[in-house]
Motif scaffolding. Structure first.
Motif, mmCIF file in Angstrom:
data_model
loop_
_atom_site.group_PDB
_atom_site.id
_atom_site.type_symbol
_atom_site.label_atom_id
_atom_site.label_comp_id
_atom_site.label_asym_id
_atom_site.label_seq_id
_atom_site.Cartn_x
_atom_site.Cartn_y
_atom_site.Cartn_z
ATOM 1 N N PRO A 152 0.832 -1.310 -0.042
ATOM 2 C CA PRO A 152 0.083 -0.001 0.042
ATOM 3 C C PRO A 152 0.865 1.192 0.009
ATOM 4 N N ALA A 153 0.388 2.254 -0.660
ATOM 5 C CA ALA A 153 1.181 3.540 -0.918
ATOM 6 C C ALA A 153 0.163 4.753 -0.447
ATOM 7 N N PHE A 154 0.284 5.275 0.738
ATOM 8 C CA PHE A 154 -0.467 6.273 1.291
ATOM 9 C C PHE A 154 -0.053 7.768 0.828
ATOM 10 N N LEU A 155 -0.993 8.491 0.547
ATOM 11 C CA LEU A 155 -0.676 10.062 0.525
ATOM 12 C C LEU A 155 -1.239 10.758 1.872
ATOM 13 N N ILE A 156 -0.338 11.059 2.538
ATOM 14 C CA ILE A 156 -0.621 11.573 4.097
ATOM 15 C C ILE A 156 -0.542 13.169 4.196
ATOM 16 N N SER A 157 -1.261 13.970 4.758
ATOM 17 C CA SER A 157 -0.938 15.351 4.802
ATOM 18 C C SER A 157 -0.312 15.396 6.053
ATOM 19 N N ARG A 158 0.325 16.789 6.373
ATOM 20 C CA ARG A 158 1.195 17.225 7.345
ATOM 21 C C ARG A 158 0.507 16.806 8.611
ATOM 22 N N ASN A 159 -0.739 16.986 8.845
ATOM 23 C CA ASN A 159 -1.367 16.805 10.094
ATOM 24 C C ASN A 159 -1.957 15.503 10.279
ATOM 25 N N PHE A 216 4.206 8.864 14.218
ATOM 26 C CA PHE A 216 3.843 9.049 12.827
ATOM 27 C C PHE A 216 3.801 10.384 12.433
ATOM 28 N N ILE A 217 3.097 11.378 13.146
ATOM 29 C CA ILE A 217 3.253 12.788 12.904
ATOM 30 C C ILE A 217 4.791 13.419 12.719
ATOM 31 N N ALA A 218 5.536 12.806 13.904
ATOM 32 C CA ALA A 218 6.745 13.329 13.956
ATOM 33 C C ALA A 218 7.461 12.936 12.732
ATOM 34 N N THR A 219 7.429 11.492 12.346
ATOM 35 C CA THR A 219 7.881 11.148 11.167
ATOM 36 C C THR A 219 7.766 11.771 10.075
ATOM 37 N N ILE A 220 6.391 12.132 9.726
ATOM 38 C CA ILE A 220 5.966 12.874 8.497
ATOM 39 C C ILE A 220 6.517 14.285 8.463
ATOM 40 N N LYS A 276 8.343 10.020 1.834
ATOM 41 C CA LYS A 276 9.172 10.961 0.849
ATOM 42 C C LYS A 276 8.307 12.179 0.852
ATOM 43 N N ALA A 277 8.749 13.347 1.004
ATOM 44 C CA ALA A 277 7.851 14.512 0.889
ATOM 45 C C ALA A 277 7.868 14.799 -0.633
ATOM 46 N N LEU A 278 6.471 15.034 -0.882
ATOM 47 C CA LEU A 278 6.097 15.637 -2.417
ATOM 48 C C LEU A 278 6.255 16.915 -2.492
ATOM 49 N N ASP A 279 6.688 17.530 -3.866
ATOM 50 C CA ASP A 279 6.804 18.631 -4.034
ATOM 51 C C ASP A 279 5.518 19.645 -4.522
ATOM 52 N N PHE A 280 4.587 19.058 -4.160
ATOM 53 C CA PHE A 280 3.287 19.592 -4.538
ATOM 54 C C PHE A 280 2.106 19.729 -3.153
ATOM 55 N N LYS A 281 1.191 20.405 -3.083
ATOM 56 C CA LYS A 281 0.138 20.510 -2.102
ATOM 57 C C LYS A 281 -0.983 19.768 -2.475
ATOM 58 N N LEU A 299 4.408 10.742 0.353
ATOM 59 C CA LEU A 299 4.202 9.381 0.081
ATOM 60 C C LEU A 299 4.495 8.465 0.965
ATOM 61 N N TRP A 300 3.828 7.587 1.826
ATOM 62 C CA TRP A 300 4.328 6.602 2.642
ATOM 63 C C TRP A 300 3.996 5.313 2.116
ATOM 64 N N VAL A 301 5.070 4.554 1.755
ATOM 65 C CA VAL A 301 4.895 3.108 1.427
ATOM 66 C C VAL A 301 4.995 2.141 2.398
ATOM 67 N N ALA A 302 4.135 1.530 2.710
ATOM 68 C CA ALA A 302 4.460 0.600 3.857
ATOM 69 C C ALA A 302 4.478 -0.961 3.303
#
Length: 306
Positions: A17-24, A62-66, A106-111, A119-122
């Protein structure tokens, strides 16, 4: 060129699974997770927050890692575990072993919706982690006694010596070996010597605290690391081990010297405490060894401090 529909199909087919997760911590989108051996359909997570799903301590990680991924802009690779106890709404009873994951973040370069996203791949690595843990335990374990071996002892001594230098808590060492082992082996066979060594290991396991580190140093020689124990209290511990061994091995084998003098199987113990003057743990270990030698010369079956 691959079109948008084909790209969507590719993403959906990802085994992990690949997750798109926001800062919060909001799940923005989920792709893949098609390996049904390890993953369930996670589409219901979209729109929810990590704090809705995961209990506070783990959610904070998780939030700290993001945050770290967004700040560094580099690929982070983190191993982590999840169990029933980490997930809101699930009973604590469940599989005794946690599930281990390797996260690639990995941080993405768009909002998205004006929020920074990662992007969080688990990947489920539970089988690999179990194998690595088993191999690590085997490499650290003495096969005869089940205690830690000399290799693990070096790591433990290094760790506790450095902790002593930083935090100043007491660390004491015991070094001991069997008295009259050669006579036991020559008279009753090496199996008898091995049996006595195993019995000593059992006594240490039953007598010492869970935080103490007992290692078979080699042959019939043992070293015990006693964190947070002063020399005075370590000496009491050493005497308790010596007495327990003496009682356990009393009359186990009938041994006599060449002069036909009866001999009992026992242990001699050297005790020391790491001091501020020690430049390395080796110096403390040498003191314990010297104290052990003095115990031998003084008649065996005794505790000597240094």
């Amino acid at each position: 060129m691959i079109d948008a529909e084909q790209m969507t199909a590719v993403l959906a087919a990802l085994p992990d699974p690949a997750f798109l997760i926001s800062r919060n911590g909001r799940y923005v989108a989920i792709y893949g997770g098609q390996d049904e051996r390890y993953y369930h359909d996670g589409s219901s997570l979209v729109g929810q927050y990590i704090s809705d799903i995961i209990k506070p301590d783990k959610a904070a990680w998780f939030i700290a890692t993001i945050e770290r991924a967004l700040a560094s802009k580099v690929l982070l690779i983190e191993e982590y575990e999840l169990s029933n106890k980490d997930v809101n709404g699930l009973p604590d009873e469940g599989p005794s072993e946690p599930i281990w994951f390797e996260g690639r973040i990995k941080a993405l370069d768009f909002k998205i919706d004006n929020e920074d996203v990662v992007l969080w791949v688990a990947s489920n690595i539970s089988q690999r982690h179990e194998l690595e843990t088993r191999l690590r335990a085997q490499s650290d374990t003495d096969q005869l006694t089940g205690l830690f071996n000399r290799r693990r002892l070096k790591r433990e001594l290094s760790y506790h010596f450095n902790a002593f230098r930083r935090h100043g808590y007491a660390v004491s060492l015991l070094m001991f070996d069997l008295d009259h082992l050669k006579l036991l082996n020559d008279t009753c066979g090496h199996h008898a010597g091995d049996s006595a060594i195993r019995k000593i290991a059992q006594i240490c396991t039953e007598t010492l605290r869970q935080t103490d580190i007992t290692c078979r140093f080699g042959g019939d020689e043992f070293v015990v690391v006693l964190p947070h124990l002063t020399l005075e209290h370590a000496t009491v511990t050493a005497e308790r081990i010596r007495t327990s061994v003496e009682q356990a091995l009393l009359n186990t084998h009938q041994l006599h010297t060449q002069e036909n003098m009866p001999v009992s199987i026992s242990i001699s113990i050297g005790v020391t405490q790491i001091s501020p003057q020690d430049g390395s743990y080796e110096q403390a270990l040498k003191r314990a060894d010297s104290a052990l030698y003095q115990a031998k010369r003084g008649g065996r079956n005794q505790v000597v401090t240094a």
